[in-house]
Write an enzyme that holds these catalytic residues in place. Structure first.
Site, short mmCIF file in Angstrom:
data_model
loop_
_atom_site.label_atom_id
_atom_site.label_comp_id
_atom_site.label_asym_id
_atom_site.label_seq_id
_atom_site.Cartn_x
_atom_site.Cartn_y
_atom_site.Cartn_z
N ASP A 114 0.62 -1.27 -0.09
CA ASP A 114 -0.02 0.05 0.04
C ASP A 114 0.77 1.35 0.14
OD1 ASP A 114 -2.21 -1.48 -0.07
OD2 ASP A 114 -2.81 -1.27 2.04
N LYS A 156 -5.16 -6.02 -4.35
CA LYS A 156 -6.01 -6.42 -2.98
C LYS A 156 -7.15 -5.50 -3.10
CE LYS A 156 -3.53 -4.41 0.90
NZ LYS A 156 -4.55 -3.48 1.43
N CYS A 178 -3.47 -2.65 7.49
CA CYS A 178 -3.07 -3.48 6.45
C CYS A 178 -1.92 -4.47 6.67
CB CYS A 178 -2.79 -2.66 5.24
SG CYS A 178 -4.44 -1.99 4.59
#
Length: 240
Positions: free
Chosen positions: A29, A141, A174
């Site tokens: 991310d 994702k 995450c």
């Protein structure tokens, strides 16, 4: 079978033997929506400075991994343009997407039309300081864990990976979700603590960063830092 390359990594709760021939680096991310001015977090008034501080240490680890021939796998969170994958109305992820204006049309800092957290836009591109190179792997994702409903595990199995150096944001969401899921699958995870960040909650100094580190260290993995990990990936102390 690849020749084993065993090194000992200085980590907590204790030194960890790592086989570099079975190791990959995950970059989770580190994309514009989370770490760039004009991205989703920044537009929501979230302080992205802690994520920005993780960029240089992460770049150092990535560079060491590439120099050593380790796979670098980028995992980015993004949704389909029709938002059909944000979850059922009223579900936790759906509520998060409403709160963060996922899908909203915006103008990127470079003047391109873009959309918050939507695939194929500036918002979901990897941060420019960490741009993937040829040969790197990119996995998409749509929930917090890099393992949930993705191709990540198949990629890791194809590469005979057992050890993961996990970097990215945010630490308590995450990253912790990914490391938990990795541990459930018997992967051995190392988190360089300066390669991750967790913004504080709005109006509060509390972020959950330290608590997540304690949980990971106690149960799900090991903690280290970018300098120690980079030295280890460079093969210092390695034994065939």
């Amino acid at each position: 079978m690849a020749e084993r390359r065993i090194i000992t990594l200085d980590a907590t709760p204790g030194p960890l033997e790592v086989d570099l021939s079975a190791t990959a680096v995950l970059v989770v991310d580190m994309q514009n929506d989370f770490g760039a001015a004009g991205g989703m977090f920044d537009r929501a008034g979230i302080d992205i400075s802690v994520i920005r501080r993780a960029i240089a240490p992460t770049a150092k680890v990535i560079s060491a991994a590439r120099a050593t021939g380790l796979p670098v796998i980028y995992v980015k969170e993004e949704h389909r343009p029709d938002l059909s994958d944000i979850g059922a109305e009223g579900s936790p992820h759906w509520r998060m997407c409403q709160r963060m204006a996922v899908g909203a049309e915006v103008t990127a800092p470079d003047s391109r039309p873009s959309r918050i957290h939507v695939a194929g836009t500036w918002n979901t591109e990897i941060l420019s300081e960490l741009t993937p190179e040829d040969g790197d792997i990119i996995v998409t994702k749509r929930r917090y864990s890099a393992f949930y409903d993705t191709e990540l595990e198949a990629r890791l199995r194809a590469l005979s990976i057992r050890y993961l150096v996990v970097t990215g944001c945010t630490t308590s969401i995450c990253i912790e979700s990914t490391i938990r899921d990795a541990a459930f699958r018997d992967y051995i995870c190392v988190l360089p603590v300066d390669c991750t960040g967790q913004p504080a909650r709005s109006g509060s100094s509390y972020s959950g960063y330290e608590e997540s580190l304690k949980i990971i260290e106690r149960t799900f993995g090991w903690l280290s830092c970018s300098e120690r990990v980079s030295n280890a990936l460079a093969g210092k102390g390695a034994q065939a």
